[in-house]
Design a protein around this motif. Structure first.
Motif, PDB file in Angstrom:
ATOM      1  N   GLU A   6       0.834  -1.203   0.000  1.00 49.88           N
ATOM      2  CA  GLU A   6       0.000   0.000   0.000  1.00 49.88           C
ATOM      3  C   GLU A   6       0.875   1.262   0.000  1.00 49.88           C
ATOM      4  N   ALA A   7       1.875   1.286   0.879  1.00 50.61           N
ATOM      5  CA  ALA A   7       2.706   2.491   1.026  1.00 50.61           C
ATOM      6  C   ALA A   7       3.578   2.730  -0.194  1.00 50.61           C
ATOM      7  N   THR A   8       3.995   1.640  -0.858  1.00 45.74           N
ATOM      8  CA  THR A   8       4.888   1.785  -2.010  1.00 45.74           C
ATOM      9  C   THR A   8       4.109   2.132  -3.273  1.00 45.74           C
ATOM     10  N   GLU A   9       2.967   1.466  -3.456  1.00 40.73           N
ATOM     11  CA  GLU A   9       2.245   1.620  -4.726  1.00 40.73           C
ATOM     12  C   GLU A   9       1.304   2.823  -4.748  1.00 40.73           C
ATOM     13  N   ARG A  10       0.824   3.216  -3.582  1.00 41.58           N
ATOM     14  CA  ARG A  10      -0.157   4.313  -3.576  1.00 41.58           C
ATOM     15  C   ARG A  10       0.215   5.400  -2.563  1.00 41.58           C
ATOM     16  N   SER A  11       1.504   5.716  -2.470  1.00 42.10           N
ATOM     17  CA  SER A  11       1.964   6.684  -1.465  1.00 42.10           C
ATOM     18  C   SER A  11       1.259   8.035  -1.594  1.00 42.10           C
ATOM     19  N   ARG A  12       0.848   8.585  -0.472  1.00 42.40           N
ATOM     20  CA  ARG A  12       0.269   9.926  -0.455  1.00 42.40           C
ATOM     21  C   ARG A  12       1.178  10.919   0.267  1.00 42.40           C
ATOM     22  N   VAL A  13       2.409  10.500   0.556  1.00 42.26           N
ATOM     23  CA  VAL A  13       3.315  11.341   1.347  1.00 42.26           C
ATOM     24  C   VAL A  13       3.524  12.714   0.710  1.00 42.26           C
ATOM     25  N   LEU A  14       3.766  12.736  -0.611  1.00 38.73           N
ATOM     26  CA  LEU A  14       4.087  14.026  -1.230  1.00 38.73           C
ATOM     27  C   LEU A  14       2.878  14.952  -1.337  1.00 38.73           C
ATOM     28  N   GLN A  15       1.693  14.370  -1.565  1.00 36.63           N
ATOM     29  CA  GLN A  15       0.497  15.221  -1.586  1.00 36.63           C
ATOM     30  C   GLN A  15       0.263  15.852  -0.209  1.00 36.63           C
ATOM     31  N   THR A  16       0.452  15.030   0.841  1.00 40.23           N
ATOM     32  CA  THR A  16       0.292  15.553   2.194  1.00 40.23           C
ATOM     33  C   THR A  16       1.302  16.659   2.465  1.00 40.23           C
ATOM     34  N   ALA A  63      10.916   8.864   3.309  1.00 37.25           N
ATOM     35  CA  ALA A  63       9.661   9.032   4.048  1.00 37.25           C
ATOM     36  C   ALA A  63       8.772   7.802   3.887  1.00 37.25           C
ATOM     37  N   VAL A  64       8.756   7.233   2.678  1.00 40.66           N
ATOM     38  CA  VAL A  64       7.952   6.019   2.442  1.00 40.66           C
ATOM     39  C   VAL A  64       8.470   4.879   3.323  1.00 40.66           C
ATOM     40  N   LYS A  65       9.786   4.733   3.385  1.00 42.54           N
ATOM     41  CA  LYS A  65      10.369   3.661   4.207  1.00 42.54           C
ATOM     42  C   LYS A  65      10.009   3.844   5.684  1.00 42.54           C
ATOM     43  N   SER A  66      10.117   5.082   6.169  1.00 37.12           N
ATOM     44  CA  SER A  66       9.769   5.331   7.570  1.00 37.12           C
ATOM     45  C   SER A  66       8.316   4.975   7.836  1.00 37.12           C
ATOM     46  N   ALA A  67       7.433   5.382   6.918  1.00 36.01           N
ATOM     47  CA  ALA A  67       5.999   5.135   7.113  1.00 36.01           C
ATOM     48  C   ALA A  67       5.711   3.641   7.181  1.00 36.01           C
ATOM     49  N   ILE A  68       6.376   2.850   6.348  1.00 35.20           N
ATOM     50  CA  ILE A  68       6.154   1.395   6.346  1.00 35.20           C
ATOM     51  C   ILE A  68       6.556   0.798   7.696  1.00 35.20           C
ATOM     52  N   ALA A  69       7.775   1.116   8.140  1.00 33.17           N
ATOM     53  CA  ALA A  69       8.271   0.508   9.380  1.00 33.17           C
ATOM     54  C   ALA A  69       7.414   0.931  10.571  1.00 33.17           C
ATOM     55  N   ILE A  70       7.040   2.209  10.612  1.00 33.96           N
ATOM     56  CA  ILE A  70       6.249   2.700  11.746  1.00 33.96           C
ATOM     57  C   ILE A  70       4.847   2.097  11.717  1.00 33.96           C
ATOM     58  N   ALA A  71       4.236   2.030  10.545  1.00 37.46           N
ATOM     59  CA  ALA A  71       2.899   1.437  10.450  1.00 37.46           C
ATOM     60  C   ALA A  71       2.921   0.003  10.956  1.00 37.46           C
ATOM     61  N   ALA A  72       3.936  -0.749  10.550  1.00 34.67           N
ATOM     62  CA  ALA A  72       4.006  -2.153  10.959  1.00 34.67           C
ATOM     63  C   ALA A  72       4.221  -2.269  12.468  1.00 34.67           C
TER      64      ALA A  72
END
Ligand SMILES: [Zn+2]
Length: 544
Positions: free
Chosen positions: A38-48, A494-503
């Motif tokens: 989800e985080a890799t294919e549909r990242s919303r980090v930059l829009q946010t 940022a994507v990597k951080s979001a994945i690890a933190i979400a998990a």
């Protein structure tokens, strides 16, 4: 090795002997992969990030932009399917302040533009003002008498003038390359489960109290200089940026009262040096400034943003994550801390979008007032949880609070306020993400406030989790400077951080038992009340 350190190692060894390694912590690998996808294919980090920086930045505490950013975040979290999103008020007690324009020029003996930023909670100029420069150098850590004598010696010199404060210190050329990434070996040593190395960003111990007469600190000297400039009717106070390559850090008038300062700017080191050398050469230098600032009385109430993914069978227990939404005003606050907010929003979005259903409630919190001293998170902890020594009913319900606030760099590890067993559980949850750079978890016993918002929880005796990150350009370029913009973000990090933190958050919200906590017997003593410890407020690169 200190005595306390030895005891910690022993108790950890005993734990292993008694119950066997906790490496058997069951981690849901499927959930981890769903989060990655989800985080890799549909990242919303930059829009946010774009919304928080380009549209709503800067986000100074008490300002209309911060409130608008919070309202946007709450509506976005709702649109992503989170529940109970909203703004929780807390009392800031000062009006909001915004800078609309600041322009400065040398108009004689040469003509040029200056690079400058306004200091927050100072007044504007009421149109263009021009005047000649006088430079004064206040004493360093004077006694009360020395300060009074110095003020007497400069009385009458500031009226109708542009006043350069201080000698100005040329920022030297650096010949040392700056590390952008941390070495894996260093990160592993810092998060070593048995014998963690101190964080490279740890604060040095406060200097021992000096003997002799009481001396005024830099803040008090600056306040008295402001008092003098107001009483004389100086036109503009001009401070030295003091950093290389045009970097400017502009903070605030510490009284938060625009009537207690004259219009004040920080000019870049190169401009301060030029003006200072011209004046020093005996030339009369004339400057002109136009500064438009506004105050916002409604800013006395500020806000934290919260939203939830409701839990199932353990819904009354709470796992929190967040970061501060407020920023300084010289740029749009991208690395401090819009990217941290974007990462945490992405973490909850990913959990929700991946269809994961946590057993405990996951609550995101985006704080205000961090830059003025962790005010929003402190107010929240006080209101909702109390302290270990004086708990509210929900004190026992908070399982953990994860915080991120050290720039754009990917998360490399975590420190948790709790016993070694808490660190072991988190280490297991993060182990599948070593390929993303997350290399460990250490336990901390420190209840000292400072750094970032997780320490508001640690101080209360609650399990705060602080993420450590790669430095990238944070301490050297972007942290609190006029260069802290969207362009300085490394999206892949940022994507990597979001994945690890979400998990990790999902794991803590779903494992059978709550994260192990300190007990009555093992809880470290609370820090001494304010005024009794010389705890430094400004941290090194670990936050703010
Ligand atoms: Zn920060």
């Amino acid at each position: 090795m200190s005595i306390r350190h030895t005891a910690l190692v022993l108790s950890f060894t005993c734990l292993f002997a008694a119950v066997g390694p906790r490496a058997e912590e069951r981690v849901d690998g499927e959930a981890g992969w769903a989060i990655r996808r989800e985080a890799t294919e549909r990242s919303r980090v930059l829009q946010t990030l774009h919304m928080l920086t380009d549209v709503h930045g800067p986000r100074l505490t008490g300002s209309p932009q911060l409130k608008a950013a919070g309202e946007w975040a709450a509506s976005q979290l709702t649109a992503w399917g989170l529940a109970n999103a909203g703004l929780e008020p807390w009392s800031f007690g000062h009006p909001g302040w915004t800078n609309e324009r600041v322009a400065g020029f040398i108009v004689a003996p040469v003509q040029d533009s200056l690079t400058c930023e306004a200091v927050a909670w100072t007044p504007g100029t009421n149109g263009a003002v021009a005047g000649t420069v006088v430079q004064v150098v206040p004493p360093d850590r004077p006694t009360d008498e020395e300060m009074a004598a110095w003020l007497a010696s400069v009385t009458g010199h500031a009226k109708g003038r542009m006043v350069l404060i201080g000698e100005g210190t040329p920022a030297p050329v650096s010949f040392n390359p700056v590390a952008q990434r941390r070495e894996d070996a260093d990160v592993r040593a810092q998060y070593d489960p048995v014998n963690p190395a101190p964080s490279p960003f740890a604060q040095p111990p406060a200097p021992a109290a000096q003997e002799g007469p009481k001396r005024l600190d830099a803040n008090e000297v600056s306040r008295r200089v402001d008092e003098w400039l107001v009483s004389e009717g100086a036109l503009v106070r001009i401070n030295d940026g003091g950093r290389a390559h045009g970097q400017i850090r502009a903070f605030n008038n510490r009284t938060f009262d625009v009537s207690k300062a004259v219009p004040t700017v920080v000019v870049r080191n190169e401009d301060f040096g030029r003006i200072s050398r011209l004046v020093g050469g005996g030339r009369e230098v004339t400057l002109e400034f136009t500064i438009v600032n506004r105050t916002h009385p409604e800013g006395a109430t500020s806000y934290n943003v919260v939203a939830e993914i409701p839990g199932s069978d353990r819904a009354d227990e709470i796992v929190m994550l967040g970061g501060h939404l407020d920023s300084w005003h010289a740029a749009t606050g991208a690395t401090d801390n819009a990217i941290g907010v974007a990462v945490m929003m992405e973490a909850v979005r990913t959990i929700q979008a991946a269809g994961l259903r946590p057993r405990r409630t996951i609550r995101i919190a985006l704080w205000g007032g961090e830059e003025q001293g962790l005010l929003g998170s402190k107010a929240y902890v006080e209101q909702h949880f109390g302290t270990f020594e004086s708990p509210k009913p929900d004190f026992a319900k908070l399982v953990a609070y994860f915080n991120i606030d050290a720039g754009t760099g990917r998360a490399r590890g975590a420190s948790v306020f709790g016993p070694p067993e808490a660190a072991a559980a988190l280490r297991a949850a993060l182990a599948p993400f070593e390929d993303l750079g997350v290399l460990g978890t250490a336990a901390t016993r420190s209840r000292r406030l400072g750094g970032s918002d997780h320490t508001s929880f640690n101080q209360a005796g609650l399990p705060g989790v602080g993420l450590g990150q790669d430095p990238i350009e944070y301490g050297t370029h972007t942290w609190h400077t006029n260069l802290d913009t969207y362009e300085r973000i490394v999206p892949a990090d940022a994507v990597k951080s979001a994945i690890a933190i979400a998990a990790a958050v999902y794991h803590v919200a779903t494992r059978d038992e709550a994260l192990p906590r300190f007990t009555k017997d093992t809880m470290p003593a609370p820090p001494a009340p304010e005024g009794q410890t010389p705890a430094p407020v400004r941290p090194v690169a670990a936050g703010r």
